[in-house]
Design a protein around this motif. Structure first.
Motif, PDB file in Angstrom:
ATOM      1  N   MET A  31      30.339  17.521  -5.243  1.00 43.17           N
ATOM      2  CA  MET A  31      31.485  17.653  -4.345  1.00 43.17           C
ATOM      3  C   MET A  31      32.511  16.559  -4.626  1.00 43.17           C
ATOM      4  SD  MET A  31      29.377  18.231  -0.807  1.00 43.17           S
ATOM      5  CE  MET A  31      28.372  19.673  -0.460  1.00 43.17           C
ATOM      6  N   ASN A  44      26.080  22.063   4.911  1.00 38.00           N
ATOM      7  CA  ASN A  44      26.536  21.716   3.562  1.00 38.00           C
ATOM      8  C   ASN A  44      27.888  22.350   3.266  1.00 38.00           C
ATOM      9  OD1 ASN A  44      24.325  20.120   2.188  1.00 38.00           O
ATOM     10  ND2 ASN A  44      23.143  21.878   2.907  1.00 38.00           N
ATOM     11  N   LEU A  45      28.090  23.587   3.727  1.00 41.69           N
ATOM     12  CA  LEU A  45      29.347  24.275   3.476  1.00 41.69           C
ATOM     13  C   LEU A  45      30.501  23.602   4.207  1.00 41.69           C
ATOM     14  CD1 LEU A  45      30.524  26.675   1.947  1.00 41.69           C
ATOM     15  CD2 LEU A  45      30.083  28.102   3.946  1.00 41.69           C
ATOM     16  N   ILE A  57      24.247  17.734  -4.887  1.00 40.33           N
ATOM     17  CA  ILE A  57      25.437  18.495  -4.497  1.00 40.33           C
ATOM     18  C   ILE A  57      26.519  17.561  -3.957  1.00 40.33           C
ATOM     19  CG2 ILE A  57      24.650  19.046  -2.141  1.00 40.33           C
ATOM     20  CD1 ILE A  57      26.000  21.793  -2.521  1.00 40.33           C
ATOM     21  N   HIS A  58      26.144  16.461  -3.291  1.00 36.19           N
ATOM     22  CA  HIS A  58      27.153  15.514  -2.815  1.00 36.19           C
ATOM     23  C   HIS A  58      27.914  14.910  -3.988  1.00 36.19           C
ATOM     24  CE1 HIS A  58      24.715  14.734   1.157  1.00 36.19           C
ATOM     25  NE2 HIS A  58      25.238  15.939   1.089  1.00 36.19           N
ATOM     26  N   ASP A  68      22.368  26.193   2.889  1.00 31.18           N
ATOM     27  CA  ASP A  68      22.410  26.384   4.343  1.00 31.18           C
ATOM     28  C   ASP A  68      21.635  27.627   4.786  1.00 31.18           C
ATOM     29  OD1 ASP A  68      24.028  24.148   4.698  1.00 31.18           O
ATOM     30  OD2 ASP A  68      25.892  25.296   4.628  1.00 31.18           O
ATOM     31  N   PRO A 101      20.129  17.261  -1.847  1.00 32.54           N
ATOM     32  CA  PRO A 101      21.432  16.982  -1.236  1.00 32.54           C
ATOM     33  C   PRO A 101      22.248  15.988  -2.052  1.00 32.54           C
ATOM     34  CG  PRO A 101      19.692  16.931   0.404  1.00 32.54           C
ATOM     35  CD  PRO A 101      19.015  17.015  -0.921  1.00 32.54           C
ATOM     36  N   ALA A 153      26.318  25.296  -1.723  1.00 34.32           N
ATOM     37  CA  ALA A 153      26.236  24.769  -0.360  1.00 34.32           C
ATOM     38  C   ALA A 153      25.847  25.870   0.619  1.00 34.32           C
ATOM     39  CB  ALA A 153      27.579  24.144   0.034  1.00 34.32           C
ATOM     40  N   ALA A 181      31.176  20.113   2.274  1.00 35.99           N
ATOM     41  CA  ALA A 181      31.644  20.164   0.888  1.00 35.99           C
ATOM     42  C   ALA A 181      33.123  19.816   0.736  1.00 35.99           C
ATOM     43  CB  ALA A 181      31.344  21.534   0.281  1.00 35.99           C
TER      44      ALA A 181
END
Length: 404
Positions: free
Chosen positions: A268, A76-77, A264-265, A327, A261, A323, A80
């Motif tokens: 981003m 994820n990191l 957060i997507h 993880d 997910p 993120a 991002a």
């Protein structure tokens, strides 16, 4: 916490930024012209397929999926900053990279919960960008912010399931290349555990009893770029029992796994949308004169730009922290941060885009600039994947629990 980009992220960022400058941004006007000439507003402009082919050639494909077997294998990191870049052109870039919702969430569901046959039939063509998909959960008759409210029935009948219900705002369903629905409904409506009443099944679009009834607008936009949002009727649509995803009663849990997910997507990409709005603000401020001096010298405009920069930097750090936690400790361990970014990011980005609209005056609400459509998209994300108030309620309860 170390948010410095590693070597792979730096490499992909460089390639993606070049791809945006050389291919995506120049294609925005071309795509609009091509769409106007198409027989159906829901058809995909040819230039989008060209972008997909080029992105795949450059290795900018399925970046969202951490599963190395099916996706790019990014954390994820790592993903991002790449998703942020695509947010600068939300109409084209996510689709070009095969990283557009709702397909991303549906691919994650199939990769995590689908069986081998389901993966072969549906996941593989989705990963290849050959078909599109839709996720059918929201219903007009109930408060869908509480997913336990859904009323669509999924009833076992011998070797089949029979689906009956009405869904709306089903993203992607107007796209003629949308071939499969993941439908959430109740298999055990009277079960004692309200979070075990729901299940998910795969329903091909051409199944008898499935009717894509109409397109739903979003602040007046039909949102062609994302395949539209449709009202869909399931009138005793019959599918094999093998189309069940996971197990009966597992639908609520799968939905929660899908939404983490996805939230957060969205956040981003929203940061990328805010960056596009700041760029447009600055361009307008130096190009226009009012009351004897450039807008860039007006104090209120300087305040808007400065406040926007501060807000974006704050949001980016919170999203990167989220993120990193996803993880390192998993989605459950990052629950507070996921809810925090879902509350803060759309709200703040809406305000930034709103200031950009104000700076452009009449042009800001027109089709001549992307701001109005960006605003509509950002404002909608205060509702999508759970409205602000649901996340505020849950977050406040978690905070208060420490004192009870």
């Amino acid at each position: 916490m170390d948010f410095a980009f590693d070597a792979r992220t730096e490499e992909l960022r460089g390639k993606l930024l070049a791809f945006m400058d050389e291919h995506v941004h120049p294609a925005e006007a071309v795509a609009a012209e091509q769409r106007a000439a198409l027989g159906s507003p829901w058809e995909t402009p040819a230039v989008v397929e060209d972008l997909k082919a080029e992105a795949r050639r450059q290795g900018l494909w399925n970046l969202f999926l951490p599963d190395a077997e099916h996706g790019a294998g990014l954390t994820n990191l790592q993903y991002a900053p790449l998703a942020e870049i695509t947010g600068r052109s939300p109409q084209l870039a996510p689709t070009a990279l095969n990283c557009a919702a709702p397909d991303t969430g549906n691919m994650e569901v199939l990769a995590q919960f689908g069986d081998d046959a389901q993966k072969k039939q549906w996941l593989e063509p989705l990963l290849a960008g050959e078909i599109r998909s839709a996720f059918a959960m929201t219903e007009p008759e109930v408060a869908s912010s509480d997913a336990t409210n859904i009323t669509t029935r999924i009833e076992r009948d011998g070797d089949d399931y029979v689906i009956t219900g009405r869904k709306f705002y089903i993203s992607g369903a107007m796209n003629p290349n949308c071939k499969i629905f993941i439908v959430m409904g109740k298999t055990d409506p009277d079960g004692p555990d309200i979070r075990r009443q729901q299940s998910m099944v795969l329903v091909p679009r051409d199944t008898p009893g499935v009717e894509v009834r109409r397109a739903m607008t979003v602040f007046g936009y039909e949102d062609h770029w994302h395949g539209g949002h449709a009202e869909v009727i399931f009138d005793q649509a019959r599918v094999p029992a093998s189309n069940l995803i996971g197990e009966e009663g597992g639908g609520f849990g799968i939905a929660q796994a899908r939404l983490g997910p996805g939230r957060i997507h969205h956040c981003m990409r929203l940061i990328g949308m805010a960056e596009r709005a700041i760029d447009l603000m600055c361009q307008r401020a130096v190009a226009r004169t009012a009351f004897g001096k450039p807008l860039a010298q007006q104090g209120v405009v300087q305040e808007w730009i400065a406040d926007a920069r501060v807000a974006v930097e704050q949001l980016r750090l919170l999203v990167l922290k989220t993120a990193w936690l996803m993880d390192t400790v998993g989605n459950r361990g990052a629950h507070t941060e996921i809810q925090s970014i879902k509350i803060a990011t759309p709200r703040t980005v809406v305000d930034i885009i709103d200031k950009a609209v104000q700076l452009y005056g009449a042009g800001g609400v027109s089709q001549d600039y992307p701001l109005a459509e960006l605003w509509a998209g950002a404002r909608t994300l205060r509702l999508a994947d759970g409205p602000d108030e649901v996340h505020q309620r849950s977050l406040a309860r978690r905070e208060l629990k420490r004192f009870l």
